[in-house]
Structure formats: structure tokens, C-alpha cells
Design a protein around this motif. Sequence first.
Motif, short mmCIF file in Angstrom:
data_model
loop_
_atom_site.label_atom_id
_atom_site.label_comp_id
_atom_site.label_asym_id
_atom_site.label_seq_id
_atom_site.Cartn_x
_atom_site.Cartn_y
_atom_site.Cartn_z
N LYS A 153 2.06 -4.27 -10.40
CA LYS A 153 1.36 -3.12 -10.98
C LYS A 153 0.63 -2.39 -9.87
O LYS A 153 0.16 -2.99 -8.91
N LEU A 154 0.53 -1.09 -10.05
CA LEU A 154 -0.19 -0.28 -9.07
C LEU A 154 -1.56 0.09 -9.60
O LEU A 154 -1.73 0.43 -10.76
N VAL A 155 -2.53 0.05 -8.69
CA VAL A 155 -3.86 0.56 -8.98
C VAL A 155 -4.07 1.76 -8.07
O VAL A 155 -3.88 1.66 -6.85
N THR B 213 12.14 -2.68 -15.51
CA THR B 213 10.71 -2.47 -15.76
C THR B 213 10.35 -1.02 -15.51
O THR B 213 10.69 -0.46 -14.46
N MET B 214 9.71 -0.43 -16.48
CA MET B 214 9.16 0.92 -16.34
C MET B 214 7.69 0.87 -16.71
O MET B 214 7.25 -0.04 -17.43
N PHE B 215 6.95 1.83 -16.24
CA PHE B 215 5.52 1.88 -16.49
C PHE B 215 5.16 3.24 -17.08
O PHE B 215 5.74 4.27 -16.73
N TRP B 216 4.17 3.23 -17.94
CA TRP B 216 3.64 4.46 -18.51
C TRP B 216 2.18 4.62 -18.09
O TRP B 216 1.37 3.70 -18.26
N TYR B 217 1.89 5.81 -17.55
CA TYR B 217 0.56 6.13 -17.09
C TYR B 217 0.04 7.34 -17.87
O TYR B 217 0.81 8.17 -18.35
N ARG B 218 -1.27 7.45 -17.88
CA ARG B 218 -1.92 8.60 -18.46
C ARG B 218 -2.87 9.18 -17.43
O ARG B 218 -3.55 8.43 -16.71
N GLN B 219 -2.88 10.49 -17.35
CA GLN B 219 -3.75 11.14 -16.37
C GLN B 219 -4.51 12.25 -17.05
O GLN B 219 -3.92 13.24 -17.51
N PHE B 220 -5.83 12.11 -17.10
CA PHE B 220 -6.68 13.17 -17.62
C PHE B 220 -6.93 14.18 -16.51
O PHE B 220 -6.81 13.86 -15.33
N PRO B 221 -7.29 15.40 -16.91
CA PRO B 221 -7.51 16.45 -15.90
C PRO B 221 -8.45 16.01 -14.79
O PRO B 221 -9.52 15.44 -15.06
N LYS B 222 -8.02 16.22 -13.59
CA LYS B 222 -8.82 15.94 -12.40
C LYS B 222 -9.19 14.46 -12.28
O LYS B 222 -10.21 14.13 -11.67
N GLN B 223 -8.39 13.61 -12.85
CA GLN B 223 -8.63 12.17 -12.74
C GLN B 223 -7.37 11.47 -12.23
O GLN B 223 -6.31 12.07 -12.10
N SER B 224 -7.54 10.21 -11.95
CA SER B 224 -6.42 9.44 -11.41
C SER B 224 -5.51 8.95 -12.53
O SER B 224 -5.76 9.19 -13.71
N LEU B 225 -4.46 8.28 -12.14
CA LEU B 225 -3.54 7.71 -13.11
C LEU B 225 -4.07 6.38 -13.60
O LEU B 225 -4.51 5.54 -12.81
N MET B 226 -4.00 6.20 -14.90
CA MET B 226 -4.40 4.94 -15.49
C MET B 226 -3.17 4.32 -16.15
O MET B 226 -2.52 4.95 -16.99
N LEU B 227 -2.89 3.09 -15.79
CA LEU B 227 -1.75 2.41 -16.37
C LEU B 227 -2.01 2.11 -17.84
O LEU B 227 -3.05 1.54 -18.18
N LEU C 155 0.83 -1.20 0.00
CA LEU C 155 0.00 0.00 0.00
C LEU C 155 0.86 1.24 0.00
O LEU C 155 1.91 1.28 0.66
N PHE C 156 0.41 2.25 -0.72
CA PHE C 156 1.19 3.46 -0.89
C PHE C 156 0.28 4.68 -0.79
O PHE C 156 -0.89 4.65 -1.15
N TRP C 157 0.87 5.77 -0.35
CA TRP C 157 0.26 7.09 -0.47
C TRP C 157 1.24 7.99 -1.22
O TRP C 157 2.42 8.06 -0.88
N TYR C 158 0.70 8.66 -2.25
CA TYR C 158 1.47 9.61 -3.04
C TYR C 158 0.81 10.97 -2.96
O TYR C 158 -0.41 11.08 -2.81
N VAL C 159 1.61 12.02 -3.16
CA VAL C 159 1.08 13.38 -3.23
C VAL C 159 1.50 13.98 -4.58
O VAL C 159 2.60 13.72 -5.07
N GLN C 160 0.58 14.73 -5.15
CA GLN C 160 0.83 15.37 -6.44
C GLN C 160 0.44 16.83 -6.37
O GLN C 160 -0.71 17.16 -6.10
#
Lengths: 110, 116
Positions: free
Chosen positions: A97-99, B32-46, A33-38
Motif C-alpha cells: 500500500k502507498l501512503v 490487485t487494484m486500489f481506490w483512492y479519494r482526493q478532496f480538493p487541495k488534499q492528498s490521496l487517501m486510500l 519511495l516514489f515521486w508523482y506529479v499531478q
Amino acid sequence: AQSVTQPDIHITVSEGASLELRCNYSYGATPYLFWYVQSPGQGLQLLLKYFSGDTLVQGIKGFEAEFKRSQSSFNLRKPSVHWSDAAEYFCAVGGNKLVFGAGTILRVKS
Amino acid sequence: GAVVSQHPSRVICKSGTSVKIECRSLDFQATTMFWYRQFPKQSLMLMATSNEGSKATYEQGVEKDKFLINHASLTLSTLTVTSAHPEDSSFYICSAKVETGHNEQFFGPGTRLTVL
């Protein structure tokens, strides 16, 4: 399937007041489990993480979080909020993977 | 330690052009690296998992021919948005996994893509 719920989209607290951000998760095994700040227009900074052991985890910037398996929760707390804490906070769960949860926007009023 | 950079931080391009975004692990090696996309005011989607020396693994619904990922070295992964359209405008964030027993990820600062 893994999922993370952050029930509060926005939270406003007064500077100096205590803070608790809620996070509930669904995961098939013992979760990481993780907490991140942006901050706006920025990447994510790791505040703290839980892998195993002591269920109360200390992080940076005075934050802590408590893992409660019985409640499937990992709530983030801070005893006294500073104006610079205003940002968006994301809870995440996962192994390889993170959700991420939907995020909670924290506003701090003076 | 565990610093991840992205370049560019912002890019504006015309519709139909391709844009390449770089993700680098500066002080560690990342298989291993990951790419995410984030739309305005939304969370990160892998979007995809980038594996050094092999093909990327894409999440369901992500077009692999549109979002080309190359992980040619242990410190560099690139995401190329091909034939970009306005709907591809978004904030793209990469992360790199530290090869410890806990698979911790460190995130780059993100790239803001605007397609006109």
C-alpha cells in the motif's frame, strides 16, 4: 506507522532556476519511495522511484531524487525548471500500500 | 505499457442515486487494484484494496456498504457509490499494481464525481 511529510505546501521558483522539493518519511523497513506529479484535474504520473541500489535516482522530465537513509529523506530535484513543470507533486512510501504526503504545489514564474 | 483507464472522467448525479466508476488495466493484468479519494487541495487517501476474485479490503472509516467494489476480472475493477450524497463529491482515482517484485502501482486519470 508509515507516514510521509512534505513540509512545503507551496513553492514558487523562477523559470530556469533550480528546484528542490522535500520529503521525509517514516517507515518500519527499507522503503519503496516514489515521486508523482499531478496536473489539475488529472491522475498521477510517476516521475521516479527508489527500490534499492544507487541512492541517486533519475526520473523523467529531468527530475532526480536522492535517498538518504540517515535523514529519512527522499528529496526531489531539478536543475532548471520549465514553466510546464507547474503542478502538484506527491511523495509516497510503501510496499503493498502507498501512503502519500500532503503534496507540494509548484508555481513557476517567468 | 502499464496504462490504466477510468470511466467516466466526470459524472454529475442527483442525491440518492448510485454511480458506478470503472477502472481498467489496458495492457497488463492486475490482480490487485486500489481506490483512492482526493478532496480538493488534499492528498490521496486510500479507500480500499480491490482483489480479483475476492472481497475488497476497506480502510478504516470507509463504509463498505456505501462504496461497493467489484473486481470481476484481471483487468477491471468497479467502484459503485450507492445512495450518493453531496458529501461524496470528490475526485476518485484508481491504481493497478504491476506484479513485479516491487509492487509498482500505475494510476488512472481519475473520475470527478459531483452529487447535487
